[in-house]
Design a protein around this motif. Sequence first.
Motif, PDB file in Angstrom:
ATOM      1  N   SER A  40      11.215  -2.129  -1.456  1.00 48.21           N
ATOM      2  CA  SER A  40      10.558  -2.167  -2.763  1.00 48.21           C
ATOM      3  C   SER A  40       9.848  -3.486  -3.002  1.00 48.21           C
ATOM      4  O   SER A  40       9.119  -3.625  -3.981  1.00 48.21           O
ATOM      5  N   GLY A  41      10.072  -4.436  -2.137  1.00 44.99           N
ATOM      6  CA  GLY A  41       9.392  -5.714  -2.264  1.00 44.99           C
ATOM      7  C   GLY A  41       7.991  -5.708  -1.661  1.00 44.99           C
ATOM      8  O   GLY A  41       7.300  -6.733  -1.710  1.00 44.99           O
ATOM      9  N   PHE A  42       7.589  -4.584  -1.112  1.00 41.22           N
ATOM     10  CA  PHE A  42       6.252  -4.481  -0.528  1.00 41.22           C
ATOM     11  C   PHE A  42       5.559  -3.224  -1.053  1.00 41.22           C
ATOM     12  O   PHE A  42       6.205  -2.211  -1.338  1.00 41.22           O
ATOM     13  N   SER A  43       4.265  -3.302  -1.187  1.00 41.44           N
ATOM     14  CA  SER A  43       3.470  -2.156  -1.640  1.00 41.44           C
ATOM     15  C   SER A  43       2.133  -2.163  -0.903  1.00 41.44           C
ATOM     16  O   SER A  43       1.629  -3.240  -0.536  1.00 41.44           O
ATOM     17  N   THR A  44       1.580  -1.001  -0.695  1.00 38.87           N
ATOM     18  CA  THR A  44       0.332  -0.866   0.052  1.00 38.87           C
ATOM     19  C   THR A  44      -0.805  -0.454  -0.868  1.00 38.87           C
ATOM     20  O   THR A  44      -0.680   0.522  -1.631  1.00 38.87           O
ATOM     21  N   VAL A  45      -1.904  -1.179  -0.801  1.00 35.60           N
ATOM     22  CA  VAL A  45      -3.128  -0.801  -1.513  1.00 35.60           C
ATOM     23  C   VAL A  45      -3.974   0.034  -0.564  1.00 35.60           C
ATOM     24  O   VAL A  45      -4.323  -0.422   0.532  1.00 35.60           O
ATOM     25  N   GLU A  46      -4.279   1.255  -0.968  1.00 37.74           N
ATOM     26  CA  GLU A  46      -4.987   2.189  -0.103  1.00 37.74           C
ATOM     27  C   GLU A  46      -6.437   1.767   0.120  1.00 37.74           C
ATOM     28  O   GLU A  46      -7.032   1.036  -0.683  1.00 37.74           O
ATOM     29  N   PHE A  47      -7.006   2.300   1.223  1.00 35.16           N
ATOM     30  CA  PHE A  47      -8.413   2.044   1.533  1.00 35.16           C
ATOM     31  C   PHE A  47      -9.292   2.637   0.429  1.00 35.16           C
ATOM     32  O   PHE A  47      -9.030   3.718  -0.074  1.00 35.16           O
ATOM     33  N   GLY A  48     -10.348   1.907   0.044  1.00 34.95           N
ATOM     34  CA  GLY A  48     -11.236   2.353  -1.028  1.00 34.95           C
ATOM     35  C   GLY A  48     -10.705   2.033  -2.409  1.00 34.95           C
ATOM     36  O   GLY A  48     -11.258   2.510  -3.404  1.00 34.95           O
ATOM     37  N   GLY A  51      -6.090  -3.576  -5.951  1.00 34.66           N
ATOM     38  CA  GLY A  51      -4.853  -3.572  -6.713  1.00 34.66           C
ATOM     39  C   GLY A  51      -4.766  -4.722  -7.691  1.00 34.66           C
ATOM     40  O   GLY A  51      -5.427  -5.757  -7.535  1.00 34.66           O
ATOM     41  N   LEU A  52      -3.936  -4.524  -8.704  1.00 37.49           N
ATOM     42  CA  LEU A  52      -3.656  -5.554  -9.705  1.00 37.49           C
ATOM     43  C   LEU A  52      -2.146  -5.624  -9.917  1.00 37.49           C
ATOM     44  O   LEU A  52      -1.478  -4.590 -10.045  1.00 37.49           O
ATOM     45  N   TYR A  53      -1.586  -6.852  -9.940  1.00 35.69           N
ATOM     46  CA  TYR A  53      -0.175  -7.019 -10.240  1.00 35.69           C
ATOM     47  C   TYR A  53       0.082  -6.731 -11.720  1.00 35.69           C
ATOM     48  O   TYR A  53      -0.666  -7.160 -12.602  1.00 35.69           O
ATOM     49  N   LYS A  54       1.182  -6.016 -11.958  1.00 36.31           N
ATOM     50  CA  LYS A  54       1.626  -5.776 -13.325  1.00 36.31           C
ATOM     51  C   LYS A  54       3.062  -6.289 -13.436  1.00 36.31           C
ATOM     52  O   LYS A  54       3.981  -5.720 -12.825  1.00 36.31           O
ATOM     53  N   LEU A  64      -6.249  -7.515  -5.583  1.00 35.50           N
ATOM     54  CA  LEU A  64      -5.696  -7.330  -4.238  1.00 35.50           C
ATOM     55  C   LEU A  64      -6.567  -6.372  -3.438  1.00 35.50           C
ATOM     56  O   LEU A  64      -6.895  -5.277  -3.902  1.00 35.50           O
ATOM     57  N   ASN A  65      -6.920  -6.782  -2.242  1.00 41.78           N
ATOM     58  CA  ASN A  65      -7.704  -5.938  -1.346  1.00 41.78           C
ATOM     59  C   ASN A  65      -6.804  -4.914  -0.657  1.00 41.78           C
ATOM     60  O   ASN A  65      -5.566  -5.041  -0.678  1.00 41.78           O
ATOM     61  N   PRO A  66      -7.392  -3.894  -0.011  1.00 39.06           N
ATOM     62  CA  PRO A  66      -6.574  -2.901   0.693  1.00 39.06           C
ATOM     63  C   PRO A  66      -5.662  -3.559   1.738  1.00 39.06           C
ATOM     64  O   PRO A  66      -6.059  -4.490   2.443  1.00 39.06           O
ATOM     65  N   GLY A  67      -4.419  -3.081   1.820  1.00 39.74           N
ATOM     66  CA  GLY A  67      -3.447  -3.625   2.757  1.00 39.74           C
ATOM     67  C   GLY A  67      -2.066  -3.693   2.136  1.00 39.74           C
ATOM     68  O   GLY A  67      -1.832  -3.182   1.028  1.00 39.74           O
ATOM     69  N   VAL A  68      -1.115  -4.349   2.832  1.00 38.11           N
ATOM     70  CA  VAL A  68       0.267  -4.482   2.374  1.00 38.11           C
ATOM     71  C   VAL A  68       0.414  -5.792   1.603  1.00 38.11           C
ATOM     72  O   VAL A  68      -0.030  -6.847   2.056  1.00 38.11           O
ATOM     73  N   HIS A  69       1.084  -5.718   0.444  1.00 41.77           N
ATOM     74  CA  HIS A  69       1.256  -6.897  -0.403  1.00 41.77           C
ATOM     75  C   HIS A  69       2.708  -6.971  -0.886  1.00 41.77           C
ATOM     76  O   HIS A  69       3.362  -5.943  -1.130  1.00 41.77           O
ATOM     77  N   PHE A  70       3.205  -8.205  -1.036  1.00 46.32           N
ATOM     78  CA  PHE A  70       4.569  -8.433  -1.516  1.00 46.32           C
ATOM     79  C   PHE A  70       4.584  -8.418  -3.041  1.00 46.32           C
ATOM     80  O   PHE A  70       3.661  -8.889  -3.703  1.00 46.32           O
TER      81      PHE A  70
END
Length: 284
Positions: A40-48, A51-54, A64-70
């Motif tokens: 749960s400490g990681f999340s993936t932003v899909e292609f296209g 992301g924004l942290y909430k 946040l650009n597409p990819g895996v983010h903590f």
Amino acid sequence: MFPEMGKKKQEAPTAAQAKGLKRAIVGGIAVVAALIIGFSGFSTVEFGHVGLYKTFGKLSDNVLNPGVHFKIPFVQSIIQVNTQVTKAETDTSASSKDLQPVSTHVVVNYSVDKAAVFNLMNNIGANYDTVIISPAIQEIVKEVTAKYAAEDLIAKRDVVSNEVHDLLTKRLARYNLVVNDINIVNFKFSDAFNASIEAKQVAQQQALKAENDLKRVQIEAQQKVAQAQAEAEALKLKKQEVTPDLIMLKQIEIQEEAIAKWDGKLPNVTGGTVPFIDVESMTK
């Protein structure tokens, strides 16, 4: 006495085993919890998407650009916003300049400006398509439709579409939305107006046929006049060529033809003028 001592020796290992089992269960739960927290400490932003942290309901302007983010488990989440070209379809009812009811089906392709995703989500929210885009399309289509007569909406569809595109682009730019393309799929009019258009087309076709027939008659008349003028000119030239000598020569030719055909006998009855023949000159 000895049997009781034997029973105590058997109970001691059972308690140890229970304690070990308890530790194993707690350890397993801890491992599972750690795995859950870790994932749960990681999340993936899909292609296209971006992301924004909430964090506790508050958005961050860090895009946040597409990819895996903590992210901090149970504290933060990542909202994904689609930045690909998206289609919005809207049906609009309006009136033309000549007060004809018009139903218009419009398709708009739009996208979100990546650099301004935070402003869009923070000020409008995720339902910006129903809050901003659809009402803007309906208002602008009504505004543009009212400038044209119903027939012009059909004949000048490209002009109408371009005007709607320009106005909608300016309107949505306020909210960091980009209009990529717009298509007016269909104009739908009342049955009475459609019948009048059909009758007008029939009348135009008939008028065009009558005009073509008139042109054909005029051309034929001009041809006849030209032919008559040519014949009159030819006759005039022929008259100019006639001289007294030519007339005398023609009379001589006629008399010679008559002599050549005469059998030496005068007719008992004549029904018309007999050409003059000088018999005495012929006998000499």
